[in-house]
Design an enzyme around this catalytic site. Sequence first.
Site, PDB file in Angstrom:
ATOM      1  N   LYS A 275       0.840  -1.203   0.000  1.00  0.00           N
ATOM      2  CA  LYS A 275       0.000   0.000   0.000  1.00  0.00           C
ATOM      3  C   LYS A 275       0.870   1.246   0.000  1.00  0.00           C
ATOM      4  O   LYS A 275       2.009   1.207   0.454  1.00  0.00           O
ATOM      5  CB  LYS A 275      -0.851   0.023   1.293  1.00  0.00           C
ATOM      6  CG  LYS A 275      -1.939  -1.015   1.378  1.00  0.00           C
ATOM      7  CD  LYS A 275      -2.602  -0.937   2.760  1.00  0.00           C
ATOM      8  CE  LYS A 275      -3.652  -2.013   2.949  1.00  0.00           C
ATOM      9  NZ  LYS A 275      -4.831  -1.869   2.098  1.00  0.00           N
ATOM     10  N   ARG A 349     -10.182 -11.728   2.351  1.00  0.00           N
ATOM     11  CA  ARG A 349     -11.050 -12.823   1.874  1.00  0.00           C
ATOM     12  C   ARG A 349     -10.310 -14.159   1.921  1.00  0.00           C
ATOM     13  O   ARG A 349     -10.928 -15.202   2.069  1.00  0.00           O
ATOM     14  CB  ARG A 349     -11.573 -12.495   0.470  1.00  0.00           C
ATOM     15  CG  ARG A 349     -10.526 -12.472  -0.608  1.00  0.00           C
ATOM     16  CD  ARG A 349     -10.941 -11.643  -1.817  1.00  0.00           C
ATOM     17  NE  ARG A 349     -10.944 -10.204  -1.525  1.00  0.00           N
ATOM     18  CZ  ARG A 349     -11.293  -9.259  -2.389  1.00  0.00           C
ATOM     19  NH1 ARG A 349     -11.684  -9.586  -3.599  1.00  0.00           N
ATOM     20  NH2 ARG A 349     -11.257  -7.986  -2.053  1.00  0.00           N
TER      21      ARG A 349
HETATM   22 MN    MN Z   1      -5.560  -5.564   2.229  1.00  0.00          MN
END
Ligand code: MN
Length: 497
Positions: A275, A349
Site C-alpha cells: 500500500k 477474503r
Molecule cells: Mn488488504
Amino acid sequence: MPMKFEVTFSKSYRPSGGVAVLLQAANAKEPAGAAVADPEGVLAKAVKVGKFTGKSLSSLDIVAPHGSPADRIVLLGLGGAAELNDHDWLKAGGAVAAKLRSAEKATVFLDAPGIEVSGKAAADFALGMEMNAYAFDSYKTRKPDDEAKSAQRPVKVTIVTGSVIAAKKAFATAQAIGEGVFLARDLVNEPANVLGPVEFAARAKELEKLGVEVEILTEREMKKLGMGALLGVAQGSSRPPRLVVMQWKGGKAKDKPLAFVGKGVVFDTGGISIKPASGMEEMKGDMGGAAAVTGLMHALSARKASVNAVGIIGLVENMPDGSAQRPGDIVTSMSGQTIEVINTDAEGRLVLCDALWYCNDRFKPKAMIDLATLTGAIMVALSNHYAGLFSNDDRLAEELLAAGRTTQERLWRMPLGKEYDKMIDSKFADMKNTGGRHGGSVTAAQFLKRFVKDTPWAHLDIAGTAMGSPTDEINQSWGSGFGVRLLDELVRANYES
Ligand code: MN
Ligand code: ZN
C-alpha cells in the site's frame, strides 16, 4: 479525556452541590426535577433568554439559581415525546456525559414531564454516558493535572427515576454490552506492535473467565487442516498466525449455534502489492471484524444470553518479507478450491474463506455472519455511515437490517449475482482473489459466498464503520466497536430461547 462514572439509580434524591441535570421534552412547560433543583422557580428566565425549547439534544448550561441545592444546572432537550426510541436515550446519555467533564458529582432527573421513561431507557441513558466517556489513552504518559485527577476519581452520578428496580436490572445487561463494545474498541485502537496474532488470541482467551470455551489453533494445526489460503497471507510475517474458536453455550444443548466469523489482520501492509505510505498506520485496525466478534462474545457471555454462539477469528499479519506470497501464486484453501492470488492486498477474503469453511464444516451453524474491514470500495459506495450487507438469505438479511435500525449501527444491503461471480473466475485456478476495481466490495462478497455452501450467511463489510467513522454522542473513539451492539440486538430479537 478520560472519565469514569459511578452510577446509582434512585427514586428521589436531593443533591447537595454538584451538577443537576434536568431533562425536558420539546415545548414542555418544565423539565424533570424542577421542584427539587429550582424550588424558587427562577429557571424560567434563563430558559427564555437562552431560547431553550427542549429540542432534541439541545442544552443550556447555567450556574444554579438562588435556592437550588445544586451548584450548576444543565438542561437537556429530549425532543418530541412521540419520537423517542432506544437509541435516543443512548444519545441523551452521551450528550450529558460530554457536559460533565469537570464535574465531581451529578444528579440526573430523568422523568421529564410528558415522557415515559422505562427501566431500559434509564439503563440505556447510563450506558450512553459510559460510551461517550470511553477513551483509549493508556499510552499518554503525560497528562494535565486535572485529567490525572479525574481519571482517578469517578464522577458520582445519581439517576433519579421512578423505575429504579427495572433500571438496575436493565443496567446490568447494558453494562455487559458496554464492556463488549469497549473491548472491541480497545482491540482496534491498540497498535500492531503490541497486538499481534498471538497477543490478540491471548486477549480472546480471557473470555474463559466468563464461561466461554476458547481454543487457539496454531500454524501447525491449521496446516493439517489445509488452510492454505489463510496461511499464504501469514507467510510474509515473522509473527505466526492464530485461529481462535470461542464457544458460548447459553442455549439448549441440541440447538445449532449461531456463528460469527471475523477478519483479524492485525496489520495490513498490503504484502508485496504494498500500500502507499499515506494513511497506512490505520491498517492497525484491519482486525476490526475479529474485534467485533470478540466483543460480541464478551457481551453475550457477560449477560448470560440464552443462545449457543460460536465466534471464530482468523488472526494474521500481512507483511512483505522474503517468504511473502507473490501475485500469481496459487493457493489451495481448506475447501479444496484453488485461488490465484492476483493482488496480495486482497488478503482479508483469503483469511475469511478458510475460517468460514472451517466454521461451517465443524459446527453446522444455523447461520453464519462474518464481519470484515474488507474493501475500500465499500467506502466509495456508502462512505462511513452504513456498513455493506451481503447475504444469500432474505430472512437473515431482514433481521440484520432491523437490528441496524434499532441500534443505529446501520446496514445497507448490496447485491450478489452470477454476473459478479463470473468476475472472479481465473485463467489458472478455480478463482482469483480480486475481480478488479469495479464492484470491488461485491466481488469480495461473491468470493466469500463460494465458501459457505447453502448455510444462511451474511457478510458485513465494516471497512468504513469500524474505525475512523464520524464521532457522535456515543462514540468519541477512533475504533468504534461497530458490530457489537448490532449483533447483540440481532441475537436478542431473534435467537434467544
Ligand atoms: Mn488488504
Ligand atoms: Zn485488509
